[in-house]
Design a protein around this motif. Structure first.
Motif, PDB file in Angstrom:
ATOM      1  N   ILE A 112       0.837  -1.202   0.000  1.00 30.98           N
ATOM      2  CA  ILE A 112       0.000   0.000   0.000  1.00 30.98           C
ATOM      3  C   ILE A 112       0.871   1.250   0.000  1.00 30.98           C
ATOM      4  CG2 ILE A 112      -1.586   1.358   1.431  1.00 30.98           C
ATOM      5  CD1 ILE A 112      -2.870  -1.381   2.211  1.00 30.98           C
ATOM      6  N   SER A 113       1.882   1.261   0.844  1.00 30.15           N
ATOM      7  CA  SER A 113       2.799   2.402   0.927  1.00 30.15           C
ATOM      8  C   SER A 113       3.518   2.630  -0.402  1.00 30.15           C
ATOM      9  CB  SER A 113       3.814   2.159   2.045  1.00 30.15           C
ATOM     10  OG  SER A 113       4.773   3.165   2.070  1.00 30.15           O
ATOM     11  N   ASP A 114       4.000   1.548  -1.023  1.00 27.35           N
ATOM     12  CA  ASP A 114       4.709   1.663  -2.309  1.00 27.35           C
ATOM     13  C   ASP A 114       3.805   2.189  -3.411  1.00 27.35           C
ATOM     14  OD1 ASP A 114       6.987   0.723  -1.091  1.00 27.35           O
ATOM     15  OD2 ASP A 114       6.831  -1.306  -1.911  1.00 27.35           O
ATOM     16  N   VAL A 115       2.591   1.675  -3.482  1.00 30.93           N
ATOM     17  CA  VAL A 115       1.659   2.110  -4.529  1.00 30.93           C
ATOM     18  C   VAL A 115       1.296   3.581  -4.331  1.00 30.93           C
ATOM     19  CG1 VAL A 115      -0.661   1.801  -5.487  1.00 30.93           C
ATOM     20  CG2 VAL A 115       0.745  -0.200  -4.963  1.00 30.93           C
ATOM     21  N   GLN A 116       0.999   3.960  -3.107  1.00 27.21           N
ATOM     22  CA  GLN A 116       0.640   5.359  -2.844  1.00 27.21           C
ATOM     23  C   GLN A 116       1.813   6.287  -3.136  1.00 27.21           C
ATOM     24  OE1 GLN A 116      -0.916   5.008   1.153  1.00 27.21           O
ATOM     25  NE2 GLN A 116      -3.015   4.832   0.386  1.00 27.21           N
ATOM     26  N   GLU A 117       3.011   5.883  -2.785  1.00 29.75           N
ATOM     27  CA  GLU A 117       4.202   6.704  -3.065  1.00 29.75           C
ATOM     28  C   GLU A 117       4.435   6.841  -4.564  1.00 29.75           C
ATOM     29  OE1 GLU A 117       7.361   9.167  -2.747  1.00 29.75           O
ATOM     30  OE2 GLU A 117       5.920   8.625  -1.194  1.00 29.75           O
ATOM     31  N   PHE A 118       4.229   5.765  -5.301  1.00 33.38           N
ATOM     32  CA  PHE A 118       4.391   5.843  -6.761  1.00 33.38           C
ATOM     33  C   PHE A 118       3.425   6.849  -7.373  1.00 33.38           C
ATOM     34  CE2 PHE A 118       2.725   4.382 -10.890  1.00 33.38           C
ATOM     35  CZ  PHE A 118       3.845   4.658 -11.669  1.00 33.38           C
ATOM     36  N   PHE A 119       2.171   6.812  -6.954  1.00 39.18           N
ATOM     37  CA  PHE A 119       1.193   7.726  -7.533  1.00 39.18           C
ATOM     38  C   PHE A 119       1.362   9.158  -7.017  1.00 39.18           C
ATOM     39  CE2 PHE A 119      -0.918   3.761  -8.682  1.00 39.18           C
ATOM     40  CZ  PHE A 119      -1.176   4.032 -10.013  1.00 39.18           C
ATOM     41  N   ARG A 120       1.997   9.314  -5.870  1.00 35.64           N
ATOM     42  CA  ARG A 120       2.301  10.656  -5.362  1.00 35.64           C
ATOM     43  C   ARG A 120       3.481  11.274  -6.104  1.00 35.64           C
ATOM     44  NH1 ARG A 120       0.800   9.283  -0.224  1.00 35.64           N
ATOM     45  NH2 ARG A 120       2.750   8.227   0.162  1.00 35.64           N
ATOM     46  N   SER A 121       4.552  10.486  -6.251  1.00 40.55           N
ATOM     47  CA  SER A 121       5.808  11.017  -6.786  1.00 40.55           C
ATOM     48  C   SER A 121       6.013  10.764  -8.276  1.00 40.55           C
ATOM     49  CB  SER A 121       6.986  10.414  -6.022  1.00 40.55           C
ATOM     50  OG  SER A 121       7.136   9.038  -6.340  1.00 40.55           O
ATOM     51  N   GLY A 122       5.422   9.683  -8.785  1.00 47.63           N
ATOM     52  CA  GLY A 122       5.663   9.306 -10.179  1.00 47.63           C
ATOM     53  C   GLY A 122       6.997   8.601 -10.375  1.00 47.63           C
ATOM     54  N   LEU A 123       7.696   8.317  -9.293  1.00 48.45           N
ATOM     55  CA  LEU A 123       9.001   7.666  -9.379  1.00 48.45           C
ATOM     56  C   LEU A 123       8.854   6.168  -9.120  1.00 48.45           C
ATOM     57  CD1 LEU A 123      11.122  10.258  -7.387  1.00 48.45           C
ATOM     58  CD2 LEU A 123      10.896  10.049  -9.875  1.00 48.45           C
TER      59      LEU A 123
END
Length: 103
Positions: free
Chosen positions: A45-56
């Motif tokens: 969940i943390s990884d997916v949310q971070e990806f959609f927040r940062s695009g990295l």
């Protein structure tokens, strides 16, 4: 995407993945994430949310193995192969999420 992604949406996408798909270079397939969700779910969940927040996206998550499977006995052209792309399951979750939220 314009809005925050909920934990339940991410879990739903993860559990939607087909269980018989080949694992990616990391060796983890969809059933692994489903069976161990109580352990790995928070990190996913943390990884997916971070990806959609940062695009990295980490290059390790973006790693893919391309296998060329012969379709005919006497190979002479590239069209004689069926390409199979073995992506990491986390990458599949990112990709599938784009289609999931648009339905």
């Amino acid at each position: 995407m314009g809005r925050d992604i909920t934990d339940d949406e991410i879990r739903e996408v993860c559990f939607y993945l087909h269980p018989n798909k080949a694992p990616g270079p990391d060796g983890f397939n969809a059933p692994f994430f489903k069976i161990t969700w109580d352990i790995v779910g928070e990190d996913v969940i943390s990884d997916v949310q971070e990806f959609f927040r940062s695009g990295l996206l980490l290059k390790e998550i973006n790693a893919t193995i391309l296998a060329l499977v012969p379709k005919v006995p006497n190979l002479s052209k590239m069209k004689d192969f069926r390409p199979i792309f073995c992506c990491n399951t986390l990458y599949k979750i990112f990709f599938l999420f784009f289609f999931w939220v648009s339905k």
